[in-house]
Design a protein around this motif. Structure first.
Motif, PDB file in Angstrom:
ATOM      1  N   VAL A  46       0.837  -1.256   0.129  1.00 25.19           N
ATOM      2  CA  VAL A  46      -0.069  -0.061  -0.063  1.00 25.19           C
ATOM      3  C   VAL A  46       0.859   1.267  -0.081  1.00 25.19           C
ATOM      4  N   THR A  72      -8.690   3.255   2.374  1.00 25.77           N
ATOM      5  CA  THR A  72      -7.321   2.346   2.350  1.00 25.77           C
ATOM      6  C   THR A  72      -7.646   1.186   3.444  1.00 25.77           C
ATOM      7  N   HIS A 107      -1.516   0.722  -5.433  1.00 25.87           N
ATOM      8  CA  HIS A 107      -2.837   0.703  -5.263  1.00 25.87           C
ATOM      9  C   HIS A 107      -3.375  -0.563  -5.158  1.00 25.87           C
TER      10      HIS A 107
END
Length: 246
Positions: A46, A72, A107
């Motif tokens: 991430v 997230t 992503h």
């Protein structure tokens, strides 16, 4: 942009919950070297932004902090971390550096789970030479995987061995098992998955060829070749009037 080649096994120092988001502090002396406020560091695949001030980074603690927003936490497995958790760390690649893995954006597309671990052969000393891991594969991204293609698992660039409809396998060498979190991953635990972005671009370009003109990207509207044949009715009319006085 990252390469999927993990630089360091880091550790979660603390997690501060702030509403529906979190601020996570991590220890990673290697990735902290030369780090600046605003730099990108991939944590288990991430992409996160370093939020420490220059003064905090200059203290030389080998630690950095990053904010993790609700999106997230929802889309990745970072919400499952706790103090003491080990994490894969990689700094953003430098332009002109070797691309040892593949293009990784940081992503996360979806999360999967480790389904099984199958030990491979061992050397003369009894040390494991490789291991096959099978992960679940969400239907939303299964079409992007192909055998011998690339996928990112918790930030690690890996080659797909088998691409099934709802799962896939990868083979890990001793270095990957020892230097990433995948070596100690237990069956049932979650992993972050990112497919090769090139596959998504190709899919989008192919879709644009069949989209209505109002939705297709500029310059891609299809045209129909002009019909150069004369309709039968027109031909008959011409024959009937041929030779008449003007």
């Amino acid at each position: 942009m990252f390469t999927g080649i993990i630089e360091e096994l880091g550790e979660v120092v603390s997690i501060e919950e702030i509403g529906d988001s979190s601020r996570i502090r991590l220890r990673g002396p290697v990735v902290c070297q030369g780090a600046h406020h605003g730099d990108s560091i991939a944590v288990n695949g991430v992409c996160l932004t370093v939020v420490d001030t220059p003064e905090q980074l200059a203290a030389g603690t080998g630690e950095f902090s990053a904010d993790v927003m609700a999106e997230t936490l929802h889309r990745s497995s970072l919400g499952e971390l706790k103090p003491g958790s080990r994490v894969n760390l990689e700094r953003a690649m430098a332009l002109g550096a070797r691309l040892g893995g593949h293009l990784v954006q940081g992503h996360v597309d979806a999360t999967g789970a480790l389904l099984s671990r199958e030990p491979g052969e061992r050397d003369a000393a009894g040390e494991l030479r490789w291991e096959v891991l099978r992960f679940s594969l969400p239907d939303s991204i299964s079409r992007y995987l192909v055998e011998k293609g690339s996928i990112t698992v918790d930030g690690v660039s890996l080659t797909v061995v088998e691409a099934a409809r709802d799962s896939f396998t990868v083979s890990l060498i001793p270095a990957t098992l020892a230097l990433t979190t995948l070596g100690a991953k237990n069956v049932g635990e979650s992993v972050n998955l990112e497919v090769d972005v090139l596959a998504k671009y190709v899919e989008r370009l192919l879709e644009s060829r069949t989209l209505p003109a109002t939705l297709a990207p500029a310059g891609t509207t299809e045209t129909t070749p002009a019909d150069t044949t004369t309709p039968a009715a027109d031909t008959a009319e011409t024959a009937d009037t041929a030779g008449e006085p003007k």
